[in-house]
Design a protein around this motif. Structure first.
Motif, mmCIF file in Angstrom:
data_model
loop_
_atom_site.group_PDB
_atom_site.id
_atom_site.type_symbol
_atom_site.label_atom_id
_atom_site.label_comp_id
_atom_site.label_asym_id
_atom_site.label_seq_id
_atom_site.Cartn_x
_atom_site.Cartn_y
_atom_site.Cartn_z
ATOM 1 N N TYR A 422 0.850 -1.312 0.226
ATOM 2 C CA TYR A 422 0.005 0.234 -0.150
ATOM 3 C C TYR A 422 0.763 1.235 0.019
ATOM 4 O O TYR A 422 1.850 1.323 0.958
ATOM 5 C CB TYR A 422 -1.110 -0.152 1.291
ATOM 6 C CG TYR A 422 -1.883 1.110 1.327
ATOM 7 C CD1 TYR A 422 -2.873 1.410 0.319
ATOM 8 C CD2 TYR A 422 -1.671 2.452 2.102
ATOM 9 C CE1 TYR A 422 -3.817 2.341 0.489
ATOM 10 C CE2 TYR A 422 -2.351 3.318 2.367
ATOM 11 C CZ TYR A 422 -3.370 3.403 1.381
ATOM 12 O OH TYR A 422 -4.228 4.578 1.596
ATOM 13 N N ASN A 428 -3.418 11.779 1.570
ATOM 14 C CA ASN A 428 -3.816 10.802 2.376
ATOM 15 C C ASN A 428 -4.100 11.030 3.765
ATOM 16 O O ASN A 428 -3.214 11.477 4.444
ATOM 17 C CB ASN A 428 -2.929 9.460 2.355
ATOM 18 C CG ASN A 428 -3.428 7.983 2.672
ATOM 19 O OD1 ASN A 428 -3.734 7.791 3.952
ATOM 20 N ND2 ASN A 428 -3.466 7.216 1.805
ATOM 21 N N ASN A 483 -9.381 -3.247 3.034
ATOM 22 C CA ASN A 483 -9.566 -2.492 1.878
ATOM 23 C C ASN A 483 -10.489 -1.342 1.845
ATOM 24 O O ASN A 483 -10.135 -0.130 1.449
ATOM 25 C CB ASN A 483 -9.726 -3.422 0.680
ATOM 26 C CG ASN A 483 -8.780 -4.197 0.051
ATOM 27 O OD1 ASN A 483 -7.500 -3.953 0.330
ATOM 28 N ND2 ASN A 483 -9.018 -5.316 -0.186
ATOM 29 N N LEU A 486 -8.644 1.368 4.018
ATOM 30 C CA LEU A 486 -7.625 2.279 3.043
ATOM 31 C C LEU A 486 -8.216 3.100 2.024
ATOM 32 O O LEU A 486 -7.684 4.193 2.080
ATOM 33 C CB LEU A 486 -6.847 1.181 2.620
ATOM 34 C CG LEU A 486 -5.791 0.211 3.567
ATOM 35 C CD1 LEU A 486 -4.833 -0.772 2.738
ATOM 36 C CD2 LEU A 486 -4.950 1.268 4.482
ATOM 37 N N GLU A 487 -9.337 2.675 1.707
ATOM 38 C CA GLU A 487 -10.320 3.315 0.668
ATOM 39 C C GLU A 487 -10.614 4.745 1.294
ATOM 40 O O GLU A 487 -10.488 5.918 0.472
ATOM 41 C CB GLU A 487 -11.173 2.781 -0.035
ATOM 42 C CG GLU A 487 -11.757 3.247 -1.222
ATOM 43 C CD GLU A 487 -10.784 3.372 -2.142
ATOM 44 O OE1 GLU A 487 -11.156 4.378 -3.202
ATOM 45 O OE2 GLU A 487 -9.997 2.537 -2.407
#
Length: 497
Positions: A422, A428, A483, A486-487
């Motif tokens: 990742y 972010n 996932n 993290l998205e």
């Protein structure tokens, strides 16, 4: 020495040499600023009977078989790497370019071919159809090494992945009109709707079936998962082609679905298909180079006619098709100019040019030579100037991180865990937080961090920074939750439009 007898050991040695030359060529292409496909083709030409005389090859059927198989694998790999969130924002203009754009390009080039070559109108439209689409292999290869705005690169990738069916349909239709007396416009329109509609439907269905099968099956070795995924790609093309629908469209659609769903052994599947796609691309272009006889190309009449048709395609047909097709979409002048220039031609036109050879169409060898000349000039002129136009038109995107690092888990075949990679990009939410402050899902462990090309041992007090590459060990049952987590950390500003 020209190969006349198939000696197994000799052919295997020759195959290995061709692959080695192909791989070394990719290194040279980046240094010379020349697209690798051009050098692959040149390797084939040099190895052929007209130059070194090592291989004599003139079997259009075999070239077509290898070309179609290579296109399946290249489109599948390209679809796996395609981010649906980026593509769906430009799907409408991409599909317009892939349909109306190809039709306009075909018609304009046909007029030029009629004037330049003096062949009949059906033959002229056949040439226009063959060179009417951009090439996925060429576009994916060129854009992978460029730093282009997300909106533009996504448009080009989606267009090149979806416009092959239109070119194939038009090519086969004009061949049928040239070789039979039963051509019917309404039947052709119905055939087109069938090919596109059924191809899309089968791609959607088999994409979901493939991803579900990959996730649910329990194989003895993790190395079988990439093979399993690739088998579904070939099966998708085959089953679609069997019902006379667009197999290439089905493969690309299925690959996008597979690539954007949670997959076990995702990293292995992507890396395997990336390597295999490169191998098939090398093999395909070398074979297509072998099919060309330089003695036939080194004709002044053919050269100036080929250059003139290339000029019509690059500077008239493609720009007109782009400006008309996306007139009502949100693209400024600079973006339209770049989309016009970046429509590279590659393997698809050359593969399609073998269809008239096999069908015995009048002037088929002339058509093949002209198409080959057009592709070569397109790759040389457009491929070598892409970066220049990116800078000149100020269309550079954010710097892409090069995640060349890799951590593998040995003997993971029966383990209920997976290692994922990742990258923490710009915008972010993880930037500036320590690991102990981040509420990761259960059964998730940060194994390593690569920062400024150095391996860092993570602790709870480690502060995450932009461009960090995290290697995360996760229980398979928690992969979906990870996932999703993290998205949520990525803002929409990461997509540069």
């Amino acid at each position: 020495m020209i190969i006349e007898h198939f000696d197994t050991d000799y052919l295997i040695l020759l195959f290995s040499i061709l692959l080695i030359l192909g791989v070394v060529t990719t290194k040279l292409s980046s240094r010379l600023g020349v697209p690798s496909l051009v050098l692959f083709i040149l390797v084939g030409i040099v190895m052929g009977s007209d130059v070194l005389g090592i291989i004599y090859f003139d079997n259009a059927n075999v070239a077509q078989l290898i070309g179609v198989l290579a296109l399946i694998i290249i489109l599948f790999e390209g679809g796996l790497q395609t981010k649906w969130k980026a593509v769906k924002r430009v799907m409408a203009p991409s599909l317009t370019l892939a349909t109306i754009g190809v039709l306009l390009t075909t018609a304009i080039v046909a007029v030029g071919v009629k004037l330049v070559l003096g062949i009949d109108w059906l033959g002229a439209f056949l040439v226009g159809a063959i060179v009417g689409s951009t090439d996925a292999a060429a576009v994916f290869s060129i854009l992978s090494g460029q730093n282009v705005k997300g909106k533009i690169s996504s448009t080009l990738e989606a267009e090149s992945g979806t416009n092959d069916p239109m070119a194939v349909f038009l090519t086969l239709s004009f061949i049928e009109l040239l070789t039979t007396d039963n051509g019917n416009v309404f039947l052709f329109i119905g055939s087109f709707v069938w090919q596109m509609g059924i191809g899309l439907l089968i791609g959607l269905l088999l994409g979901r079936l493939s991803s579900n099968s990959i996730n649910k099956i329990s194989l003895d070795s993790s190395g079988l998962y990439p093979v399993f995924a690739l088998a579904f790609a070939v099966f998708t093309y085959s089953i679609t082609a069997m019902v006379n629908a667009s197999g290439l469209l089905a493969v690309y659609v299925a690959a996008i679905i597979i690539g954007n769903r949670d997959l076990v052994y995702r990293h292995s599947i992507l890396r395997f298909n990336e390597g295999f796609a490169w191998m098939m691309q090398i093999l395909m272009f070398i074979i297509l180079g072998l099919l060309v006889f330089p003695s036939e190309l080194m004709d002044f009449g053919l050269i100036w006619r080929g250059l003139l048709i290339s000029f019509i395609l690059l500077f008239i047909a493609r720009p007109i098709a782009v400006f008309i097709s996306i007139h009502f979409f949100d693209f400024d002048l600079k973006e339209k100019i770049f989309l016009s220039w970046a429509g590279l031609r590659g393997a698809v036109p050359i593969v399609l040019a073998t269809f008239p050879l096999i069908a015995g169409v009048e002037n088929s060898q002339l058509i093949f030579n002209v198409v080959f000349f057009v592709v070569l000039t397109s790759a040389l002129i457009q491929g070598t100037t892409i970066q220049f136009f990116v800078k000149k038109l100020s269309l550079s995107g954010p710097v892409k991180a090069e995640t060349s690092h890799s951590l593998e888990i040995v003997s993971i075949g029966h383990a209920n865990a997976e290692m994922i990679e990742y990258h923490i990009g710009e915008n972010n939410e993880l930037i500036g937080k320590t690991l102990k402050d981040v509420q990761f899902p259960n059964k998730v462990l940060i194994n390593a961090i690569v920062r400024d090309k150095q391996l860092e041992t993570p602790t709870g007090d480690t502060t995450l920074q932009q461009n960090d590459i995290l290697y995360i060990l996760v229980d398979k049952n928690s992969l979906k939750h990870l996932n999703e987590f993290l998205e949520r950390q990525i803002t929409t500003r990461d997509f540069v439009g």
